[in-house]
Design an enzyme around this catalytic site. Structure first.
Site, PDB file in Angstrom:
ATOM      1  N   CYS A  10       0.865  -1.177   0.000  1.00 56.20           N
ATOM      2  CA  CYS A  10       0.000   0.000   0.000  1.00 56.20           C
ATOM      3  C   CYS A  10       0.903   1.229   0.000  1.00 56.20           C
ATOM      4  O   CYS A  10       2.089   1.120  -0.336  1.00 56.20           O
ATOM      5  CB  CYS A  10      -0.986  -0.017   1.171  1.00 56.20           C
ATOM      6  SG  CYS A  10      -0.255   0.184   2.810  1.00 56.20           S
ATOM      7  N   ASN A  13       2.482   1.475   4.336  1.00 55.64           N
ATOM      8  CA  ASN A  13       2.750   0.209   5.019  1.00 55.64           C
ATOM      9  C   ASN A  13       2.470   0.283   6.519  1.00 55.64           C
ATOM     10  O   ASN A  13       3.167  -0.313   7.323  1.00 55.64           O
ATOM     11  CB  ASN A  13       4.186  -0.257   4.746  1.00 55.64           C
ATOM     12  CG  ASN A  13       4.470  -1.693   5.152  1.00 55.64           C
ATOM     13  OD1 ASN A  13       5.582  -2.008   5.553  1.00 55.64           O
ATOM     14  ND2 ASN A  13       3.493  -2.582   5.066  1.00 55.64           N
ATOM     15  N   CYS A  15      -1.256   0.583   7.471  1.00 54.14           N
ATOM     16  CA  CYS A  15      -2.680   0.246   7.640  1.00 54.14           C
ATOM     17  C   CYS A  15      -3.076  -0.975   6.810  1.00 54.14           C
ATOM     18  O   CYS A  15      -3.182  -2.075   7.325  1.00 54.14           O
ATOM     19  CB  CYS A  15      -3.583   1.424   7.264  1.00 54.14           C
ATOM     20  SG  CYS A  15      -3.492   2.838   8.350  1.00 54.14           S
ATOM     21  N   ARG A  16      -3.307  -0.748   5.530  1.00 51.27           N
ATOM     22  CA  ARG A  16      -3.864  -1.805   4.685  1.00 51.27           C
ATOM     23  C   ARG A  16      -2.927  -2.969   4.453  1.00 51.27           C
ATOM     24  O   ARG A  16      -3.318  -4.132   4.602  1.00 51.27           O
ATOM     25  CB  ARG A  16      -4.313  -1.227   3.335  1.00 51.27           C
ATOM     26  CG  ARG A  16      -5.513  -0.319   3.448  1.00 51.27           C
ATOM     27  CD  ARG A  16      -5.899   0.282   2.128  1.00 51.27           C
ATOM     28  NE  ARG A  16      -4.852   1.194   1.676  1.00 51.27           N
ATOM     29  CZ  ARG A  16      -4.826   1.776   0.492  1.00 51.27           C
ATOM     30  NH1 ARG A  16      -5.774   1.516  -0.376  1.00 51.27           N
ATOM     31  NH2 ARG A  16      -3.870   2.609   0.167  1.00 51.27           N
ATOM     32  N   SER A  17      -1.681  -2.705   4.040  1.00 50.77           N
ATOM     33  CA  SER A  17      -0.799  -3.830   3.714  1.00 50.77           C
ATOM     34  C   SER A  17      -0.418  -4.668   4.932  1.00 50.77           C
ATOM     35  O   SER A  17      -0.361  -5.895   4.812  1.00 50.77           O
ATOM     36  CB  SER A  17       0.424  -3.373   2.913  1.00 50.77           C
ATOM     37  OG  SER A  17       1.174  -2.398   3.595  1.00 50.77           O
ATOM     38  N   ASP A 125      -9.292   2.315   2.190  1.00 53.20           N
ATOM     39  CA  ASP A 125      -8.224   2.911   2.990  1.00 53.20           C
ATOM     40  C   ASP A 125      -8.838   3.461   4.279  1.00 53.20           C
ATOM     41  O   ASP A 125      -9.585   4.432   4.248  1.00 53.20           O
ATOM     42  CB  ASP A 125      -7.541   4.028   2.214  1.00 53.20           C
ATOM     43  CG  ASP A 125      -6.312   4.569   2.916  1.00 53.20           C
ATOM     44  OD1 ASP A 125      -6.092   4.240   4.110  1.00 53.20           O
ATOM     45  OD2 ASP A 125      -5.567   5.335   2.283  1.00 53.20           O
TER      46      ASP A 125
END
Length: 156
Positions: A10, A13, A15-17, A125
């Site tokens: 993302c 690096n 939150c999402r990933s 996100d």
């Protein structure tokens, strides 16, 4: 076939990933799939930082402790180190395509392309949201993790 290795990417690096890494790691372990997994960001401003506290809390609610994860920036070596690199959104996929060296061997794609009916979509996100936004992101990456583990097991 050799052991698959998967990188989730993302922007920062945090939150999402990391949530995608955690969900995939959890599902691979549950299904007995031997795999190397990591996450990274296309940006460098969070390198060395722990995941967002809200991401840590969401993962912990789902049985995974990601507090020890540390953000890193994607590197050119990742394109040969991993068999699969998944972007969490179209902008990061475009950035990865720009960074991709000529000798790249990794399959490059959008994570939600693994979920039938969600092809071409970005993982939500949650950064500017609250707990419910992190829960939505967890749900999305978990669906993708289940689909990806099943696909990788089918070709193993």
């Amino acid at each position: 076939m050799h052991q698959p290795s998967v990188l989730f990417v993302c922007l920062g690096n945090i939150c999402r990933s990391p949530l995608a890494e955690a969900a995939f790691r959890k599902e691979a372990q549950r299904m007995g799939l031997a795999v190397t997994v990591d996450s990274a960001g296309t940006g460098n401003w969070h390198v060395g930082s722990a995941p967002d506290l809200r991401a840590c809390a969401q993962a912990l609610r789902c049985g995974v402790d990601i507090a020890a994860y540390r953000a890193r920036q994607v590197s050119r070596a990742d394109f040969t180190r991993f068999t699969h690199i998944f972007a969490l959104d179209a902008n990061n996929l475009a950035d990865l395509r720009t960074l991709r060296p000529a000798d790249a061997t990794a399959h490059l794609g959008l994570l939600l392309d693994e979920v039938p009916g969600h092809e071409g979509q970005s993982v939500a996100d949650p950064y500017y949201g609250g707990r419910e936004d992190f829960a939505q992101t967890w749900d999305e990456v978990t669906r993708a993790a289940k689909a990806l583990v099943a696909r990788l097991q089918a070709v193993a």
